[in-house]
Design a protein around this motif. Structure first.
Motif, mmCIF file in Angstrom:
data_model
loop_
_atom_site.group_PDB
_atom_site.id
_atom_site.type_symbol
_atom_site.label_atom_id
_atom_site.label_comp_id
_atom_site.label_asym_id
_atom_site.label_seq_id
_atom_site.Cartn_x
_atom_site.Cartn_y
_atom_site.Cartn_z
ATOM 1 N N GLY A 13 53.290 28.791 43.015
ATOM 2 C CA GLY A 13 51.859 28.763 43.286
ATOM 3 C C GLY A 13 51.470 29.764 44.358
ATOM 4 N N TYR A 14 50.174 29.859 44.611
ATOM 5 C CA TYR A 14 49.606 30.860 45.520
ATOM 6 C C TYR A 14 48.790 30.205 46.634
ATOM 7 C CZ TYR A 14 51.225 34.045 41.979
ATOM 8 O OH TYR A 14 52.036 34.745 41.113
ATOM 9 N N HIS A 15 49.282 29.102 47.165
ATOM 10 C CA HIS A 15 48.560 28.337 48.173
ATOM 11 C C HIS A 15 48.968 28.775 49.570
ATOM 12 C CE1 HIS A 15 47.758 25.934 44.670
ATOM 13 N NE2 HIS A 15 49.068 25.758 44.503
ATOM 14 N N PRO A 19 46.883 36.027 53.518
ATOM 15 C CA PRO A 19 46.684 36.843 52.314
ATOM 16 C C PRO A 19 47.976 37.082 51.527
ATOM 17 C CG PRO A 19 45.501 37.804 54.171
ATOM 18 C CD PRO A 19 46.323 36.675 54.719
ATOM 19 N N GLU A 20 49.117 37.235 52.245
ATOM 20 C CA GLU A 20 50.387 37.474 51.548
ATOM 21 C C GLU A 20 50.742 36.302 50.642
ATOM 22 O OE1 GLU A 20 51.154 37.014 55.486
ATOM 23 O OE2 GLU A 20 49.479 38.363 55.169
ATOM 24 N N GLU A 21 50.456 35.082 51.116
ATOM 25 C CA GLU A 21 50.766 33.891 50.318
ATOM 26 C C GLU A 21 49.923 33.863 49.044
ATOM 27 O OE1 GLU A 21 51.803 30.274 53.120
ATOM 28 O OE2 GLU A 21 49.958 31.272 53.793
ATOM 29 N N ASN A 22 48.664 34.252 49.178
ATOM 30 C CA ASN A 22 47.767 34.249 48.031
ATOM 31 C C ASN A 22 48.092 35.368 47.055
ATOM 32 O OD1 ASN A 22 45.206 33.562 50.420
ATOM 33 N ND2 ASN A 22 46.301 32.055 49.217
ATOM 34 N N LYS A 23 48.687 36.450 47.551
ATOM 35 C CA LYS A 23 49.031 37.584 46.694
ATOM 36 C C LYS A 23 50.423 37.436 46.078
ATOM 37 C CE LYS A 23 49.465 42.579 46.656
ATOM 38 N NZ LYS A 23 49.446 43.820 47.425
#
Length: 124
Positions: A13-15, A19-23
C-alpha cells in the motif's frame, strides 16, 4: 465469543505522511479477528453461517491496496467498517495493521495499530 482469524495477510500500500511513502509504497501486514457465533456453522456445516475467508481477504486487500491514507489508524478503521458492511453475521472485530520499517529514526522491527470495534447499531 467465537472467532475467525486471518493472520499475517500481506499487502502493498501507499499509506503514510511522507511523499516517499505515497510514491514508493511499502508492505503492510494485517491480522483480523472476526468475532461471531459459530455454533450454527459447526452444527449445520453451511458457509452462510460463518465468514468466507477468501472474501474477507479480498475486502482487506481492497482497503489496504486501495485509497492511500496518511495514517495507519485510518487504514485500520476503514478495514473494520468494510468488514461490518460485508458480513452481516460479524458482531465484533479486532484489526492489527503492522507497518514494517516506517521512515522514522531508531531501530525496531515495525510499528502497528490495533483496534477493536463492535457492530454499529445502524448496521444491525
Amino acid at each position: 465469543m467465537d472467532k475467525v482469524k486471518l493472520n499475517g495477510m500481506m499487502f502493498y500500500g501507499y499509506h503514510g505522511l511522507y511523499p516517499e511513502e505515497n510514491k514508493l509504497g511499502q508492505r503492510f501486514t494485517v491480522d483480523l479477528e472476526l468475532m461471531l457465533d459459530l455454533s450454527e456453522a459447526g452444527r449445520r456445516d453451511q458457509m452462510g453461517d460463518s465468514i468466507d475467508y477468501g472474501q474477507a481477504y479480498e475486502v482487506a486487500q481492497s482497503v489496504v491496496e486501495g485509497k492511500a491514507y496518511n495514517l495507519v489508524e485510518t487504514v485500520a478503521e476503514t478495514l473494520a467498517e468494510e468488514m461490518f458492511k460485508s458480513f452481516s453475521v460479524l458482531q465484533a472485530i479486532k484489526v492489527t495493521v503492522d507497518k514494517p520499517g516506517p521512515p522514522i529514526p531508531g531501530y525496531y522491527q515495525s510499528v502497528a495499530i490495533e483496534i477493536e470495534r463492535e457492530r454499529p447499531h445502524e448496521l444491525s
